[in-house]
Design an enzyme around this catalytic site. Structure first.
Site, PDB file in Angstrom:
ATOM      1  N   HIS A 191       0.802  -1.220   0.000  1.00 21.54           N
ATOM      2  CA  HIS A 191       0.000   0.000   0.000  1.00 21.54           C
ATOM      3  C   HIS A 191       0.837   1.273   0.000  1.00 21.54           C
ATOM      4  CE1 HIS A 191      -3.803   2.193   1.355  1.00 21.54           C
ATOM      5  NE2 HIS A 191      -4.144   1.501   0.280  1.00 21.54           N
ATOM      6  N   LYS A 241       2.930   4.529  -1.302  1.00 22.34           N
ATOM      7  CA  LYS A 241       2.811   5.482  -2.409  1.00 22.34           C
ATOM      8  C   LYS A 241       3.988   6.439  -2.307  1.00 22.34           C
ATOM      9  CE  LYS A 241      -1.846   4.664  -1.356  1.00 22.34           C
ATOM     10  NZ  LYS A 241      -2.534   4.552  -0.057  1.00 22.34           N
ATOM     11  N   ASP A 272      16.915   9.819  -7.965  1.00 21.42           N
ATOM     12  CA  ASP A 272      18.371   9.916  -7.786  1.00 21.42           C
ATOM     13  C   ASP A 272      18.804   9.693  -6.336  1.00 21.42           C
ATOM     14  OD1 ASP A 272      18.868  10.379 -10.467  1.00 21.42           O
ATOM     15  OD2 ASP A 272      18.644  12.542 -10.272  1.00 21.42           O
TER      16      ASP A 272
END
Length: 459
Positions: A380, A382, A387
């Site tokens: 779940h 996000k 870099d």
């Protein structure tokens, strides 16, 4: 003075680490492309150095790189056309710390320098060391070395001087005598690194190149340590830990694209930005393809463009860990980044990856690595890392419903402590999710049930 433990690779710790660099425990070292590197414990830090190879044609500059990289040496002489960049990874132990040196060897030829005006300035730009190469069979090439060193002395970065002599015959006479070598070393304070003319097939890789690579790393370390010691001498006590912390910062300043310049006193600009999305974001959608933003304080189109801007800034890597990703606007930017050489990795929830419109399939078709794990539990997260320096995270999935309809937030920061935690989390999941994404039809053929979730996202 050797700060590097020259015999460390023969120790149990060194030998256990070196197996990462070889193919199936053979004597052949792995080849790493421009965007690849060895898979090592996260505690081992990496430093990058740019080394420009110079010397007469035919003295063996390319052969030196080939030998140090562990590649098979060509039988015939082939002049280098343009610029050839080769990465050589080499672990060393300095004091009590294991460091991975990434040596970027830049090789070109005299004819290429004369033919193309941009080659010499490009090779000299932000260079850390000049490696002058001569042949023990060619006195003229040896006599050229002082001239070559002087011509490069005006480079503002004050690169270290490395001198390598090829075709050295330890058991027979050479055109360049030992007395000449001794006089040169005393005058220029540079130790000549000798490479044997013959590489015997029954000798181990360590025997062939460990001394030369350790010596090169030692020269580079001492060059930076001397600079750092002058910078921090006012602190009164120069301990190994103080020098080490300064060294890490100095190398990051030189190679991290989000730092300005290369001086140790310069500081990284702090980045902390918060984007909010709400039900009113739906009103912004009509001008999604317009160059102008609306006047709303949290214009969803303006927020979307900011996300694109950060993705477009990627120079080396984009790591995506996203529960649900259907936004073609953002996936197109990521795929364009991959085309220009940015290494992209994607982790997705296995079930959501099968949903209509999820960009996992599109990523997979462009050779972007996508990993999932079939489980009763949700992946779940996000977040996106750019870099290893910029973190984008928050409540929002990267879907049009989330960005143009839901009440969501996204935080963008380069706070090193926060970024490091997410980098470690991504690496951990990447190792756990050890299989590339496969589409539902393939999974079903293996008897694996996939929950068919109806997509409610308005892509």
């Amino acid at each position: 003075m050797n700060a590097i433990n020259m015999n460390w690779l023969s120790s149990a710790e060194g030998e256990s680490l070196m197996h990462h660099f070889y193919i199936n425990s053979s004597k052949k070292r792995r080849f790493y492309g421009i965007l690849e590197k060895p898979s090592l414990p996260s505690s081992i830090e990496e430093v990058t150095y740019k080394i420009f190879m110079i010397g007469r044609s035919g003295v063996g500059k390319t052969s030196v790189i080939t030998r140090l990289a562990g590649f098979p040496e060509p039988n015939n002489y082939i002049e280098t056309n343009g610029i050839k960049k080769t990465n050589v990874f080499w672990p060393v132990k300095i004091w009590d710390k294991v460091i991975l040196f990434k040596l970027q060897f830049w090789d070109t030829s005299e004819s290429s320098i004369k033919k193309y005006n941009h080659i010499l300035p490009t090779c000299k730009d932000k260079v850390d060391a000049i490696c002058s190469v001569f042949s023990f069979d060619d006195v003229t090439s040896f006599n050229d070395i002082p001239y070559l060193i002087n011509t490069m002395s005006t480079i503002k970065e004050k690169p270290a001087n490395i001198v390598i002599g090829t075709k050295f015959k330890p058991w027979s006479n050479s055109m360049v005598e030992e007395t000449q070598v001794k006089e040169f070393e005393d005058k220029w304070k540079v130790k000549i690194i000798k490479i044997d003319s013959n590489k015997l097939t029954n000798r181990s890789e360590l025997f062939d190149c460990s001394y030369q690579l350790n010596t090169i790393c030692n020269i580079l370390w001492n060059r930076d340590k001397e600079f750092l010691s002058k910078q921090i001498v006012q602190m009164g006590v120069i301990s190994s830990e103080i020098i080490w912390q300064g060294y890490k910062r100095y190398r990051n300043l030189r190679w991290n694209p989000f730092f300005k310049g290369s001086a140790i006193k310069e500081k990284k600009e702090s980045l902390m930005e918060v984007l909010f999305f709400s039900e009113e974001s739906a009103l912004c959608r009509p001008h999604l393809n317009s160059p102008n933003n609306c006047k709303r304080s949290n214009c969803a189109v303006a927020n979307l463009n900011k996300l694109k801007k950060y993705l477009n800034s990627a120079k080396r890597t984009i790591d995506v860990c996203m529960y649900f990703f259907t936004s073609q606007q953002l996936s197109n930017v990521i795929m364009e980044a991959q085309k220009r050489g940015v290494a992209v990795k994607v982790i997705s929830d296995a079930n959501m990856a099968q949903c209509d419109g999820n960009q996992a399939v599109a990523f997979r078709k462009t050779s972007i690595k996508v990993r999932t794990k079939v489980s009763d539990n949700l992946m779940h997260h996000k977040f996106v890392i750019i870099d290893d320096d910029i973190l984008i995270t928050g409540s929002a999935n990267w879907t049009m419903q989330a960005l143009f309809g839901n009440t969501e937030n996204i935080i963008i920061t380069n706070h090193s402590v926060l970024v490091k935690r997410f980098v470690d989390e991504f690496k951990k999941l990447w190792d756990i999710y050890d299989k590339d994404f496969v589409e539902s039809a393939s999974l079903e053929s293996q008897g694996i049930e996939i929950r068919q979730l109806k997509t409610v996202e308005n892509r």
